[in-house]
Scaffold this motif. Structure first.
Motif, PDB file in Angstrom:
ATOM      1  N   ALA A   1      -3.707  14.978   4.769  1.00 40.55           N
ATOM      2  CA  ALA A   1      -4.626  14.272   3.877  1.00 40.55           C
ATOM      3  C   ALA A   1      -3.863  13.069   3.340  1.00 40.55           C
ATOM      4  N   LEU A   2      -4.544  11.938   3.241  1.00 42.44           N
ATOM      5  CA  LEU A   2      -3.910  10.695   2.804  1.00 42.44           C
ATOM      6  C   LEU A   2      -4.397  10.349   1.404  1.00 42.44           C
TER       7      LEU A   2
ATOM      8  N   MET B   1       0.839  -1.178   0.000  1.00 44.71           N
ATOM      9  CA  MET B   1       0.000   0.000   0.000  1.00 44.71           C
ATOM     10  C   MET B   1       0.882   1.237   0.000  1.00 44.71           C
ATOM     11  N   TYR B   2       0.533   2.183  -0.847  1.00 42.74           N
ATOM     12  CA  TYR B   2       1.255   3.447  -0.950  1.00 42.74           C
ATOM     13  C   TYR B   2       0.363   4.569  -0.415  1.00 42.74           C
TER      14      TYR B   2
ATOM     15  N   GLY C   1     -10.589  -4.374   5.172  1.00 37.49           N
ATOM     16  CA  GLY C   1      -9.319  -5.037   5.461  1.00 37.49           C
ATOM     17  C   GLY C   1      -8.083  -4.201   5.196  1.00 37.49           C
ATOM     18  N   MET C   2      -8.240  -2.901   5.006  1.00 34.85           N
ATOM     19  CA  MET C   2      -7.095  -2.023   4.734  1.00 34.85           C
ATOM     20  C   MET C   2      -6.521  -1.385   5.989  1.00 34.85           C
ATOM     21  N   GLY C   3      -7.252  -1.464   7.096  1.00 35.53           N
ATOM     22  CA  GLY C   3      -6.911  -0.712   8.295  1.00 35.53           C
ATOM     23  C   GLY C   3      -5.525  -0.955   8.837  1.00 35.53           C
TER      24      GLY C   3
ATOM     25  N   ILE D   1       1.454   2.339   8.179  1.00 32.56           N
ATOM     26  CA  ILE D   1       2.136   3.349   7.356  1.00 32.56           C
ATOM     27  C   ILE D   1       2.070   4.717   8.030  1.00 32.56           C
ATOM     28  N   ILE D   2       0.918   5.058   8.574  1.00 35.99           N
ATOM     29  CA  ILE D   2       0.766   6.354   9.251  1.00 35.99           C
ATOM     30  C   ILE D   2       1.673   6.426  10.477  1.00 35.99           C
ATOM     31  N   LEU D   3       1.703   5.362  11.270  1.00 41.08           N
ATOM     32  CA  LEU D   3       2.556   5.358  12.466  1.00 41.08           C
ATOM     33  C   LEU D   3       4.033   5.446  12.096  1.00 41.08           C
TER      34      LEU D   3
END
Length: 153
Positions: A51-52, A1-2, A87-89, A95-97
């Motif tokens: 923003a992601l 995931m990007y 299922g992306m959580g 990635i955010i952390l």
């Protein structure tokens, strides 16, 4: 995931302000209260808020890192409603952390989550967060049970 982390734009704020969730998750609707709507409409003015965007240049969420003298760094996240429960959580939060750890150099991070939100709690636990408190919080116009979680690195 990007994930591409961007300063939210006015257009992002407009989109985010319209996000509505289904069922019990409507608690998180960004038009739930006037205060929540104002926050969403002005997210582009918030410090340490991002923003992601995914690899297709689509807005998929937002996150923030708030700094509190007593609490330390508190993490918040929102995923676009049509992407929740798919299922992306776990990948997204990891990635955010990682991004936050590199940018802010924290050794511990905290978050607050509505106690009914078992999907999110499972993701956080999978990533090493542990519950350290439970409390009632009047937020979004209603009193809800929340839990506080933290993770040490």
């Amino acid at each position: 995931m990007y994930i591409d982390f961007r300063k939210p734009s006015k257009e992002d704020a407009k989109d985010i302000a319209e996000w509505k969730y289904e069922g019990i998750y409507s608690f998180y609707d960004n038009d739930k209260t006037e205060a929540k709507q104002q926050w969403a409409r002005n997210i582009h003015h918030e410090e340490n808020t991002f923003a992601l965007y995914n690899e297709n240049k689509e807005l998929i969420g937002n996150c923030c890192f708030d700094f509190d003298e007593e609490e330390g760094i508190i993490f918040g996240v929102q995923m676009r409603p049509d992407l929740t429960g798919k299922g992306m959580g776990t990948d997204l939060i990891k990635i955010i952390l990682d991004f936050g750890k590199e940018k802010y150099q924290y050794d511990e991070i905290k978050l607050y989550v509505a106690k009914f939100n078992r999907r999110a709690i499972r993701v956080y636990e999978k990533l090493g967060f542990v519950v350290n408190e439970e409390f009632l919080w009047h937020v979004n116009g209603e009193e809800r049970e929340f839990i506080g979680m933290f993770k040490r690195f």
